[in-house]
Design a protein around this motif. Structure first.
Motif, PDB file in Angstrom:
ATOM      1  N   UNK A   1       6.811  10.918 -15.285  1.00  0.00           N
ATOM      2  CA  UNK A   1       6.478  10.553 -13.909  1.00  0.00           C
ATOM      3  C   UNK A   1       7.063  11.531 -12.902  1.00  0.00           C
ATOM      4  N   UNK A   2       6.550  11.495 -11.653  1.00  0.00           N
ATOM      5  CA  UNK A   2       7.034  12.385 -10.595  1.00  0.00           C
ATOM      6  C   UNK A   2       8.560  12.349 -10.428  1.00  0.00           C
ATOM      7  N   UNK A   3       9.173  11.163 -10.583  1.00  0.00           N
ATOM      8  CA  UNK A   3      10.621  11.062 -10.391  1.00  0.00           C
ATOM      9  C   UNK A   3      11.379  11.968 -11.342  1.00  0.00           C
ATOM     10  N   UNK A   4      10.847  12.124 -12.558  1.00  0.00           N
ATOM     11  CA  UNK A   4      11.537  12.975 -13.532  1.00  0.00           C
ATOM     12  C   UNK A   4      11.375  14.448 -13.168  1.00  0.00           C
ATOM     13  N   UNK A   5      10.203  14.778 -12.593  1.00  0.00           N
ATOM     14  CA  UNK A   5      10.034  16.142 -12.094  1.00  0.00           C
ATOM     15  C   UNK A   5      10.979  16.380 -10.930  1.00  0.00           C
ATOM     16  N   UNK A   6      11.265  15.308 -10.184  1.00  0.00           N
ATOM     17  CA  UNK A   6      12.161  15.413  -9.042  1.00  0.00           C
ATOM     18  C   UNK A   6      13.540  15.921  -9.418  1.00  0.00           C
ATOM     19  N   UNK A   7      13.955  15.662 -10.671  1.00  0.00           N
ATOM     20  CA  UNK A   7      15.246  16.177 -11.112  1.00  0.00           C
ATOM     21  C   UNK A   7      15.243  17.707 -11.123  1.00  0.00           C
ATOM     22  N   UNK A   8      14.049  18.309 -11.214  1.00  0.00           N
ATOM     23  CA  UNK A   8      13.928  19.775 -11.266  1.00  0.00           C
ATOM     24  C   UNK A   8      13.664  20.366  -9.895  1.00  0.00           C
ATOM     25  N   UNK A   9      12.841  19.628  -9.117  1.00  0.00           N
ATOM     26  CA  UNK A   9      12.521  20.101  -7.776  1.00  0.00           C
ATOM     27  C   UNK A   9      12.268  18.846  -6.948  1.00  0.00           C
ATOM     28  N   UNK A  10      13.213  18.507  -6.078  1.00  0.00           N
ATOM     29  CA  UNK A  10      13.197  17.209  -5.392  1.00  0.00           C
ATOM     30  C   UNK A  10      11.845  16.786  -4.811  1.00  0.00           C
ATOM     31  N   UNK A  11      11.190  17.659  -4.008  1.00  0.00           N
ATOM     32  CA  UNK A  11       9.959  17.202  -3.346  1.00  0.00           C
ATOM     33  C   UNK A  11       8.850  16.799  -4.326  1.00  0.00           C
ATOM     34  N   UNK A  12       8.955  17.226  -5.607  1.00  0.00           N
ATOM     35  CA  UNK A  12       7.905  16.894  -6.567  1.00  0.00           C
ATOM     36  C   UNK A  12       7.845  15.400  -6.851  1.00  0.00           C
ATOM     37  N   UNK A  13       8.847  14.656  -6.375  1.00  0.00           N
ATOM     38  CA  UNK A  13       8.883  13.224  -6.681  1.00  0.00           C
ATOM     39  C   UNK A  13       8.243  12.365  -5.598  1.00  0.00           C
ATOM     40  N   UNK A  14       7.764  13.025  -4.543  1.00  0.00           N
ATOM     41  CA  UNK A  14       7.229  12.291  -3.391  1.00  0.00           C
ATOM     42  C   UNK A  14       6.280  11.145  -3.759  1.00  0.00           C
ATOM     43  N   UNK A  15       5.387  11.385  -4.740  1.00  0.00           N
ATOM     44  CA  UNK A  15       4.399  10.378  -5.126  1.00  0.00           C
ATOM     45  C   UNK A  15       5.044   9.075  -5.593  1.00  0.00           C
ATOM     46  N   UNK A  16       6.300   9.164  -6.051  1.00  0.00           N
ATOM     47  CA  UNK A  16       6.980   7.983  -6.563  1.00  0.00           C
ATOM     48  C   UNK A  16       7.771   7.246  -5.495  1.00  0.00           C
ATOM     49  N   UNK A  17       7.724   7.720  -4.260  1.00  0.00           N
ATOM     50  CA  UNK A  17       8.417   7.005  -3.192  1.00  0.00           C
ATOM     51  C   UNK A  17       7.771   5.637  -3.009  1.00  0.00           C
ATOM     52  N   UNK A  18       8.607   4.593  -2.929  1.00  0.00           N
ATOM     53  CA  UNK A  18       8.054   3.240  -2.820  1.00  0.00           C
ATOM     54  C   UNK A  18       7.204   3.123  -1.564  1.00  0.00           C
ATOM     55  N   UNK A  19       6.115   2.423  -1.665  1.00  0.00           N
ATOM     56  CA  UNK A  19       5.174   2.175  -0.571  1.00  0.00           C
ATOM     57  C   UNK A  19       4.671   3.453   0.093  1.00  0.00           C
ATOM     58  N   UNK A  20       4.662   4.545  -0.664  1.00  0.00           N
ATOM     59  CA  UNK A  20       4.056   5.779  -0.180  1.00  0.00           C
ATOM     60  C   UNK A  20       2.535   5.653  -0.291  1.00  0.00           C
ATOM     61  N   UNK A  21       2.085   5.055  -1.382  1.00  0.00           N
ATOM     62  CA  UNK A  21       0.652   4.870  -1.622  1.00  0.00           C
ATOM     63  C   UNK A  21       0.307   3.382  -1.543  1.00  0.00           C
ATOM     64  N   UNK A  22      -0.874   3.089  -0.986  1.00  0.00           N
ATOM     65  CA  UNK A  22      -1.281   1.695  -0.871  1.00  0.00           C
ATOM     66  C   UNK A  22      -1.939   1.189  -2.145  1.00  0.00           C
ATOM     67  N   UNK A  23      -2.869   1.973  -2.662  1.00  0.00           N
ATOM     68  CA  UNK A  23      -3.606   1.530  -3.837  1.00  0.00           C
ATOM     69  C   UNK A  23      -4.189   2.757  -4.536  1.00  0.00           C
TER      70      UNK A  23
END
Ligand code: NA
Ligand code: NA
Lengths: 182, 426, 313
Positions: C79-101
């Protein structure tokens, strides 16, 4: 396996001879016991905060796991100094004394080479991915990788010392004094 | 091919008295070096990963618990209580040996701790009272296997984490087989001593018995805390082990059984025993990673399914295989290596995961008594001073009761599954 | 030339390039049965095929990414959060309530904020996120109903072992504990944890409904997973094969999205009907979203990006 007959801290030849070596071993042992006690403390803390205060902590589990990693590899280093690693004696037990000493040196050499490889590779791992932060405690991963590097370095140093002792004092090789221990 | 040379290399290194952990590392490192796409860094990653799991924290905790029970005199109290009640029976010390192990098993997670403790106290006592040395050592060795079947159990913890089975369920699954083993060993004692009328002690009075029982009672507290904590959903098995340690430590402090020196010895011994098991677990994790990468699980499944369609026959084949594996590998390492391969196959035969788990564990702990890597043989030889050959001679007849128990456990799944079911784990 | 030579042997099928693909989901999970199965089918005849290693056989998400980075593994699914460990902004998609549906997911996955961060990841690390798959919408399961942030106070929620998941739960008002998926069932059964959060297919395949009373439709993350490869994989494939692989992964993305959407709907419907686990519809998603917008941006390096991309600067 720890020989439960002897007191847990019977020093071996190197420790009797060299004060510096004895100090080093003592530091290892105190460090290991501290890691064990800290692990125990964290587990108790985890139960207490969850049930008595209903304020679970997010970092106890991860920290306890990392302490286990350190216990494993530092422990392996210390075990090598006392020749306490689990090994198989049956075939060797049938050998003559000289053969036994030769096999012991060979086996320790295998451990030495393996440890050098593992310690180097561990350093490489820490170099490539060591800056990644752990999720709960946000410490860099190299703090975990360092356990393997430190442990295998200790194993390498202790096995080197053991090889020297085995060559100079073959009577110290386990089994040669007709005493068997796993 | 890869699997074959790796196994042969492992055996060769073991024969050369290379420590088990390193004997597992060497072929794995060679594999990683030979495979251009695999790297040594990943080898270290997988070795670390092998011990970086929460349930394994129970390993040092259970070892600490057992050492604390021994050093604080708790084990001796259980022994005294068993003796007070059984002394007058023919062959009493044999039964006491088995029953003490059963009592101790609720505080100990390994057979090694039991063998070390009982070997030191009971073997000399029995030999002094005229029990034959081989028989004495045999019954001590065989009864030490009760420990890993009764909770707490390190093999059960490792199995549960490896196969993704509930630890709580695993713990209770071993209880009925353990009681079966106790029964079989008592029958063995009876058989051996049936014509030896001199092997009995003076009957203890009820006053003595009551006092012995009262002094041994705190030992039951450890079992209550550990089992109660787990079954009651208060603690994980890992936390339960820490709570058990806290309890025994408090009891020992109150009864002034612990000196600073004793505490230091307990800690050091725990570190030494845990370290020697954990490094094997770490190395076995890497060895297991190589097996998974070479798709050994799939190969094993295909092979087995080709050989037989009968679950019972499959289990018998597994027993034969594990007898060999158990003879050369320490149980935790063996579990880490064979369970990911065999458990999915057992699944496809429709065998209950708990039933399979108990079969595997019982099989592998019996391996503790078979040369060349029979750890219990070496420990008993070490603590009693008897040569390994005498120990082996003593243990040999006990393979009859042990194999019978194993056979029953294989044939009757309910022995392993009924209790977990009754307690709501399934 | 040598290249043509290889092309010929490939076409005749004698020298197939096999790619190792590892993930932590079970063998019955749609990622394996639907997504990767489709990839395998699409690759037929291309001279490339995949060999899958489900159930974390080769390691955790974090470990398999490390293995891809150093070439020991060809494809990791994480998942994006795991990529975030390598490059922080790559995890954006996993931010809670970033996406509606899921529609929002399809739209935003083309957003420059997302694609830009992935390009940066490609340039700064050895990882190449090659395909983005829908994985399901995450909901919190628990033993007490959770309707709003106040119900999460003091509740110990398991999350995957990556930083952002912990931050998300904290921003929603709970206490997060990272834990491996295969230890989760036991921890919930033993009461080490009170709650956990996962998409419906995972709750189903890991039997979590047996050890939890409620599934609260928090929908806090529309979860996606990346299929991550590395340069070594590119070097092993011809240009044509590489195009084949990209197309196959796109086919897999589409197939897995359909499979998971269907499964999510069907499973929820079944749970409502038979009460396997109580479905809690009374979740105040707005209250959660407000709390997250208030707390999360300060916790992460891409906080502004998060608010901007949502049109809430
Ligand atoms: Na015994
Ligand atoms: Na036990």
């Amino acid at each position: 396996m720890a020989d439960t007959n002897e007191p847990a801290d019977a020093p071996d030849r190197m420790e009797r001879r060299s004060r510096a070596y004895r100090t080093a071993i003592n530091i290892e042992r105190v460090g290991l016991c501290a890691v064990l006690v800290a692990m125990f403390g964290l587990l108790i803390l985890q139960v207490i905060t969850r049930y008595l205060f209903n304020t679970p902590l997010s970092w106890t589990e991860e920290t306890a796991r990392f302490l286990l990693v350190w216990l494993t590899f530092l422990g392996a280093g210390y075990l090598m100094s006392r020749r306490l690693h689990i090994s198989v004696d049956l075939l060797v037990a049938r050998m003559g004394r000289q053969a036994m000493v030769a096999v012991d040196i060979l086996a320790t050499l295998v451990a030495l080479v393996t440890s050098v490889v593992m310690a180097t590779a561990g350093a490489a791992l820490a170099h490539t991915t060591g800056n990644i932060l752990t999720p709960a405690t946000e410490v860099p991963m190299w703090l975990v990788h360092a356990a393997a590097v430190a442990g295998f370095t200790l194993i390498a140093l202790h096995s080197l010392a053991n090889i020297v002792v085995s060559m100079r004092h073959p009577e110290d090789v386990p089994g040669t004094a007709a005493q068997e221990g796993a | 091919m890869t699997l074959l040379w790796m196994t042969l290399a492992l055996l060769l290194l073991l024969a050369l008295r290379v420590p088990v952990g390193f004997a597992l590392l060497v072929p794995s490192l060679v594999y990683v070096t030979l495979d251009p796409s695999a790297s040594l860094s990943i080898a270290v990653q997988q070795t670390i990963s092998g011990v970086n799991t929460f349930p394994l924290l129970a390993v040092p905790m259970f070892i600490l618990l057992g050492n604390l029970a021994n050093t604080s005199g708790m084990t001796d109290r259980v022994y005294a209580a068993a003796l007070a009640f059984l002394a007058h029976i023919r062959g009493s010390l044999g039964y006491v040996n088995v029953v003490t192990s059963f009592g101790f098993s609720w505080m100990s997670g390994t057979a090694m701790a039991d063998a070390a403790a009982m070997g030191r106290v009971q073997v000399p006592a029995m030999i002094k009272r005229g029990y034959p040395e081989p028989f004495t050592i045999g019954v001590t060795a065989a009864s030490s296997l009760i420990s890993p079947l009764i909770p707490p159990s390190i093999p059960a913890i490792i199995y549960a984490t490896t196969a993704g089975v509930s630890v709580g369920a695993m713990f209770v699954a071993g209880i009925a087989p353990a009681i079966l083993l106790v029964t079989a060993l008592c029958l063995m004692v009876w058989w051996h001593t049936r014509k030896k009328d001199h092997l009995r002690e003076p009957r203890a009075g009820w006053g003595v018995r009551l006092r012995a029982l009262l002094t041994a009672l705190p030992a039951a507290g450890a079992a209550v805390i550990i089992l109660g904590g787990i079954l009651g959903g208060v603690t994980t098995p890992t936390e339960a082990s820490a709570a058990g340690v806290l309890y025994l430590f408090t009891v020992a402090l109150i009864s002034r059984e612990l000196t600073r020196r004793k505490i230091r010895d307990v800690l050091l011994r725990t570190v030494e025993t845990s370290g020697s098991v954990l490094i094997i677990i770490a190395s076995a994790a890497l060895f297991g990673w190589v097996l998974a990468r070479e798709q050994a699980p799939q190969a094993a499944a295909d092979l087995m399914l080709e050989l037989t369609e009968s679950p019972i026959l499959f289990l018998v084949l597994v027993c034969l295989l594990l007898f060999v594996v158990g003879a050369v590998l320490e149980p935790s390492a063996a579990i880490l290596i064979v369970v990911p391969v065999l458990a999915p196959v057992a699944d496809s035969y429709g065998i209950d995961p708990l039933h399979f788990a108990v079969v595997v564990i019982l099989n592998l702990i019996i391996g503790l008594l078979t040369p060349p890597v029979g750890l219990i043989l070496f420990i008993l030889s070490g603590v009693t001073g008897s040569p390994v050959s005498t120990v082996i001679r003593g243990v040999l007849p006990f393979f009859v009761p042990m194999a019978s128990v194993l056979l029953l456990v294989v044939l009757v799944p309910a022995l392993s599954t009924w209790l977990p079911q009754a307690l709501g784990f399934l | 030339t040598a290249g043509e030579q290889q092309e010929i042997t490939t076409v005749s099928g004698t020298e197939e390039t096999i790619l190792r693909v590892a993930h932590v989901y079970e063998e019955q999970h749609p990622v394996e049965t639907c997504g990767l199965a489709t990839v395998q089918d699409s690759l037929a005849g291309s001279g490339v095929s995949i060999e899958t290693y489900p159930s974390g056989q080769l390691g955790t998400e974090a470990e398999s990414l490390e293995q891809v980075a150093d070439g020991s593994l060809d494809v990791a699914i994480a998942g994006p959060s795991f990529l975030g460990a390598w490059h922080r902004p790559a995890e954006l998609l996993d931010g809670a309530y970033f996406l509606d549906d899921i529609e929002d997911f399809i739209d935003k996955s083309e957003d420059p904020a997302i694609t830009g961060s992935l390009t940066e990841l490609r340039e700064t690390t050895a990882l190449d996120p090659a395909s983005l798959w829908y994985y399901g919408t995450r909901h919190i399961t628990s033993n007490e109903p959770i309707n709003g942030p106040e119900d999460l106070a003091g509740v110990k929620v398991r999350t995957p072992d990556a930083q952002l998941y912990l931050d998300n739960i904290a921003a929603m008002g709970g206490t997060a504990t990272p834990m491996a998926l295969d230890e989760l069932y036991m921890a919930l059964q033993q009461g080490t944890l009170d709650a956990q959060e996962n998409p419906v297919p995972t709750i189903e395949s890991a039997n979590l409904f047996e050890v939890q009373e409620y599934i609260n439709l928090t929908g806090h993350i529309v979860q996606s997973v990346h299929l991550v490869t590395n340069d070594a994989v590119h070097d092993r494939l011809s240009e044509k094969q590489h195009a084949h692989l990209d197309a196959a992964m796109a086919d897999g993305a589409e197939a897995v999205r359909e499979c998971i959407q269907t499964q999510e709907a069907e499973t929820l419907e079944q749970w409502r009907a038979d009460g396997t686990i109580t479905v809690n519809d009374d979740v105040d998603r707005e209250a959660f979203a407000d709390r997250v917008r208030e707390h999360l941006p300060a916790q992460v390096s891409w906080g502004e990006l998060y608010l901007e991309a949502q049109g809430n600067p």
